[in-house]
Write an enzyme that holds these catalytic residues in place. Structure first.
Site, PDB file in Angstrom:
ATOM      1  N   LYS A   1       0.633  -1.320   0.083  1.00  0.00           N
ATOM      2  CA  LYS A   1       0.243  -0.229   0.244  1.00  0.00           C
ATOM      3  C   LYS A   1       0.983   0.909   0.749  1.00  0.00           C
ATOM      4  CE  LYS A   1      -4.470   1.274   0.179  1.00  0.00           C
ATOM      5  NZ  LYS A   1      -5.180   0.281  -0.330  1.00  0.00           N
TER       6      LYS A   1
ATOM      7  N   ASP B   1      -6.597   4.167  -4.623  1.00  0.00           N
ATOM      8  CA  ASP B   1      -7.809   4.106  -3.056  1.00  0.00           C
ATOM      9  C   ASP B   1      -8.440   5.591  -3.047  1.00  0.00           C
ATOM     10  OD1 ASP B   1      -7.839   2.180  -1.005  1.00  0.00           O
ATOM     11  OD2 ASP B   1      -7.463   3.976   0.040  1.00  0.00           O
TER      12      ASP B   1
HETATM   13  P1  NDP Z   1     -13.320   7.587  -3.026  1.00  0.00           P
HETATM   14  O1  NDP Z   1     -11.727   8.766  -3.200  1.00  0.00           O
HETATM   15  O2  NDP Z   1     -13.289   7.656  -4.601  1.00  0.00           O
HETATM   16  O3  NDP Z   1     -14.401   7.950  -2.118  1.00  0.00           O
HETATM   17  C1  NDP Z   1     -14.106   7.845  -0.757  1.00  0.00           C
HETATM   18  C2  NDP Z   1     -15.360   8.830  -0.433  1.00  0.00           C
HETATM   19  O4  NDP Z   1     -14.970   8.281   1.303  1.00  0.00           O
HETATM   20  C3  NDP Z   1     -16.231  10.311  -0.840  1.00  0.00           C
HETATM   21  O5  NDP Z   1     -17.043  10.431  -0.121  1.00  0.00           O
HETATM   22  C4  NDP Z   1     -14.876  10.281   0.897  1.00  0.00           C
HETATM   23  O6  NDP Z   1     -15.064  12.094   1.229  1.00  0.00           O
HETATM   24  C5  NDP Z   1     -15.795   9.652   1.254  1.00  0.00           C
HETATM   25  N1  NDP Z   1     -14.069   9.975   3.005  1.00  0.00           N
HETATM   26  C6  NDP Z   1     -12.940   9.827   2.757  1.00  0.00           C
HETATM   27  N2  NDP Z   1     -12.450   9.419   3.849  1.00  0.00           N
HETATM   28  C7  NDP Z   1     -13.278  10.361   5.546  1.00  0.00           C
HETATM   29  C8  NDP Z   1     -13.585  10.441   6.527  1.00  0.00           C
HETATM   30  N3  NDP Z   1     -12.276  10.621   7.124  1.00  0.00           N
HETATM   31  N4  NDP Z   1     -14.352  10.410   6.567  1.00  0.00           N
HETATM   32  C9  NDP Z   1     -15.461  10.639   6.050  1.00  0.00           C
HETATM   33  N5  NDP Z   1     -15.515  10.715   4.837  1.00  0.00           N
HETATM   34  C10 NDP Z   1     -14.410  10.057   4.476  1.00  0.00           C
HETATM   35  O7  NDP Z   1     -12.698   6.022  -2.770  1.00  0.00           O
HETATM   36  P2  NDP Z   1     -12.823   5.032  -2.471  1.00  0.00           P
HETATM   37  O8  NDP Z   1     -14.104   4.837  -3.252  1.00  0.00           O
HETATM   38  O9  NDP Z   1     -12.137   4.306  -3.517  1.00  0.00           O
HETATM   39  O10 NDP Z   1     -12.317   4.318  -1.641  1.00  0.00           O
HETATM   40  C11 NDP Z   1     -13.086   3.965  -0.483  1.00  0.00           C
HETATM   41  C12 NDP Z   1     -13.276   3.570   0.981  1.00  0.00           C
HETATM   42  O11 NDP Z   1     -13.112   2.020   0.637  1.00  0.00           O
HETATM   43  C13 NDP Z   1     -11.454   3.186   1.660  1.00  0.00           C
HETATM   44  O12 NDP Z   1     -11.972   2.591   2.495  1.00  0.00           O
HETATM   45  C14 NDP Z   1     -10.806   2.126   0.565  1.00  0.00           C
HETATM   46  O13 NDP Z   1      -9.939   1.801   1.411  1.00  0.00           O
HETATM   47  C15 NDP Z   1     -11.728   1.048   0.407  1.00  0.00           C
HETATM   48  N6  NDP Z   1     -11.193   0.363  -0.852  1.00  0.00           N
HETATM   49  C16 NDP Z   1     -11.549   1.212  -1.826  1.00  0.00           C
HETATM   50  C17 NDP Z   1     -11.087   0.433  -2.943  1.00  0.00           C
HETATM   51  C18 NDP Z   1     -10.918   0.192  -4.510  1.00  0.00           C
HETATM   52  O14 NDP Z   1     -10.775  -0.590  -5.079  1.00  0.00           O
HETATM   53  N7  NDP Z   1     -11.139   2.367  -4.764  1.00  0.00           N
HETATM   54  C19 NDP Z   1     -11.125  -1.636  -2.843  1.00  0.00           C
HETATM   55  C20 NDP Z   1     -11.389  -1.571  -1.611  1.00  0.00           C
HETATM   56  C21 NDP Z   1     -11.643  -0.951  -0.690  1.00  0.00           C
HETATM   57  P3  NDP Z   1     -14.516  13.169   0.794  1.00  0.00           P
HETATM   58  O15 NDP Z   1     -15.251  13.500  -1.070  1.00  0.00           O
HETATM   59  O16 NDP Z   1     -15.137  13.984   1.690  1.00  0.00           O
HETATM   60  O17 NDP Z   1     -13.394  13.435   1.017  1.00  0.00           O
HETATM   61  O1  2IT Z   2      -7.700  -1.224  -0.670  1.00  0.00           O
HETATM   62  C1  2IT Z   2      -7.854  -1.976  -2.329  1.00  0.00           C
HETATM   63  O2  2IT Z   2      -7.542  -3.492  -2.155  1.00  0.00           O
HETATM   64  C2  2IT Z   2      -7.977  -1.323  -3.078  1.00  0.00           C
HETATM   65  N1  2IT Z   2      -7.095  -0.337  -2.797  1.00  0.00           N
HETATM   66  C3  2IT Z   2      -7.687  -2.363  -4.489  1.00  0.00           C
HETATM   67  C4  2IT Z   2      -6.041  -1.992  -5.027  1.00  0.00           C
HETATM   68  C5  2IT Z   2      -5.830  -3.059  -6.109  1.00  0.00           C
HETATM   69  O3  2IT Z   2      -4.685  -3.144  -5.917  1.00  0.00           O
HETATM   70  O4  2IT Z   2      -6.737  -2.764  -6.719  1.00  0.00           O
END
Ligand code: NDP
Ligand code: 2IT
Length: 450
Positions: free
Chosen positions: A130, A170
């Site tokens: 990561k 992420d």
């Molecule tokens: P994005 O950046 O696309 O979206 C994040 C969302 O969560 C936004 O709405 C953001 O609001 C909100 N957010 C982020 N930080 C905070 C916080 N500290 N408090 C409140 N709201 C918050 O990210 P993803 O959708 O990709 O990721 C979301 C979660 O999913 C994370 O935990 C990530 O690690 C996990 N994840 C993502 C994967 C992926 O493929 N993208 C895979 C597996 C897990 P704002 O815009 O106001 O910051």
């Molecule tokens: O938390 C996660 O699994 C991710 N943000 C996706 C990682 C990836 O390599 O696709």
């Protein structure tokens, strides 16, 4: 027996805390895994003799670096960049990059640690890593984001490669950022390779990768529901976040006949009791991915309730998909959810429930799918993107989606295999931790003391 185990866990954690001071999220992630694994390791002493738990909690390598760049006013800015190369026993390091002002070493180490188990669960050959930066893309121009990404990659490129370490997105890192990062990598190395995943379709990306984490979290919920002869159809779902994971969770819920009623961002949440339908979701995607606005605007447009400064956990629902960030559900939130009848939690985010919240869910015997199982669809589809890059042959949407679905079903079976308790209750936390551990641990033993 329970007491002896408790002492062992406490002793182990005391060493972890002393060795990694101040890294509270890392301690939290390790503690949960240690609680699942120590009883298993007691019964399988070869893991104890090989000191697997001690080795697996120490990153193979940590890179920290300066990221200087020049903003639109001509002023020099300095951020910090990181890459945690946690474990390469079963494949190249693999995991996302997070750009968010809260990013620090402890948060990235927790994410890299979780990734090792998650990637093993996918059945694909990927190690865990990561990275990221404390850079805040919010309010920055495209030009500033590009200059930052170029500077970040100028250092990161020394440490990654398609057979070494393959980053992806992420929080704060989506298609736009992956594009700028890839462009700079290619320019420096003079190589067009699958060094990053989440790429655009025209330049080596995979169909379904943008959708995969959200779709996967719903597929996982569906598998959990099946164990109680239930389905998604007609269920009310509370979703947090409004980014990549939240958006595609809602898209799949709509397709399967569920009704999502909330979305949030770091400033508050909206509650739409009529349900977020396909048109409204299209509006959210435009609002968040193109205009980069706030979720409050949804409430203004559709005349629904907006609650500032809060999270949506007091809304009555059947299913919960926490899809924003770590520790967003605390003990009281969990109690409130259970009291209101919620009986499925599928964690789209990484570690969104605090340990106390997890305990509430497990004691209530609801269907609780921890992030390392429920959100593995994203990295699994990254693995499928790597396969297509190696073959230099893209798969169709149907082919990738079918493989994603199969992988989520297989992760669910693994959790059932290792998490079933004597009462018949499936503890998916233990199931995911033990099921993810075995392959990595056996590979580490086979490869000697390295
Ligand atoms: P994005 O950046 O696309 O979206 C994040 C969302 O969560 C936004 O709405 C953001 O609001 C909100 N957010 C982020 N930080 C905070 C916080 N500290 N408090 C409140 N709201 C918050 O990210 P993803 O959708 O990709 O990721 C979301 C979660 O999913 C994370 O935990 C990530 O690690 C996990 N994840 C993502 C994967 C992926 O493929 N993208 C895979 C597996 C897990 P704002 O815009 O106001 O910051
Ligand atoms: O938390 C996660 O699994 C991710 N943000 C996706 C990682 C990836 O390599 O696709």
């Amino acid at each position: 027996m329970a007491n002896i185990l408790e002492v062992k866990i406490n002793d182990f954690m005391a060493k972890i805390i002393a060795k990694n001071p101040g890294e509270t999220e890392f301690h939290q992630a390790v503690q949960e895994v240690a609680e699942s694994l120590l009883p298993f390791i007691e019964e399988n002493p070869r893991y104890k003799h090989a000191k697997i738990l001690e080795r697996i909690t120490e990153p193979e390598r940590v890179v920290m670096f300066r990221v200087p760049w020049i903003d639109d006013k001509g002023e020099i800015q300095v951020n910090r960049g990181y890459r945690i190369e946690m474990n390469s026993a079963i494949g190249p390091y693999k995991g996302g990059l997070r750009f968010h002002p809260t990013v620090n070493l402890g948060i990235l180490k927790f994410l890299a640690f979780e990734q090792v188990f998650k990637n093993s669960l996918t059945t694909l050959p990927m190690g865990g890593g990561k990275g990221g930066s404390d850079f805040d893309p919010k309010g920055k121009s495209d030009n500033e984001v590009m200059l930052f990404c170029q500077s970040f990659m100028t250092e990161l490129q020394r440490h990654i490669g398609q057979d070494t370490d393959v980053p992806a997105g992420d929080i704060g890192v989506g298609g736009r950022e992956i594009g700028y990062l890839f462009g700079q990598y290619k320019r420096i190395k003079n190589e067009f390779t699958g060094v990053l995943t989440g790429k655009g379709l025209e330049w080596g990306g995979s169909l379904i990768r943008p959708e995969a984490t959200g779709y996967g979290a719903v597929y996982f919920a569906e598998e959990m529901l099946k164990t109680r002869n239930e389905g998604i159809k007609g269920k009310i779902a509370v979703v947090s976040g409004s980014g990549n994971v939240a958006q595609y969770t809602i898209e799949k819920l709509i397709q399967l006949g569920g009704k999502a009623v909330t979305l949030s961002d770091s400033e508050g949440f909206i509650y739409d009791p009529d349900g977020i339908d396909a048109d409204k979701l299209q509006y959210v995607m435009e609002l968040k991915n193109i205009r980069r606005g706030r979720i409050k605007e949804y409430a203004e447009k559709y005349k629904v309730k907006y609650v500032e400064g809060q999270r949506p956990w007091n809304i009555k629902c059947d299913l919960v998909f926490p899809s924003a960030t770590q520790n967003e559900i605390n003990e009281n939130d969990a109690k409130e959810l259970v009291k209101n009848g919620c009986f499925v939690v599928s964690e789209g985010a990484n570690m969104p429930s605090t340990p106390e919240a997890v305990e509430v869910f497990l004691n209530a015997k609801i269907l609780f799918g921890p992030g390392k199982a429920a959100n593995a669809g994203g990295v699994a589809t990254s693995g499928l993107e790597m396969t297509q890059n190696s073959m230099r042959l893209p798969w169709t949407r149907e082919e990738v989606d079918e493989r994603l679905h199969m992988i989520m079903t297989s992760i669910h079976s693994t959790c059932m295999q290792y998490g079933r308790e004597k009462s018949g209750f499936i503890n998916y936390v233990n199931g995911a931790n033990i099921g993810g551990f075995i392959k990595v641990a056996d590979a580490m033993i086979a490869q000697g003391v390295v």
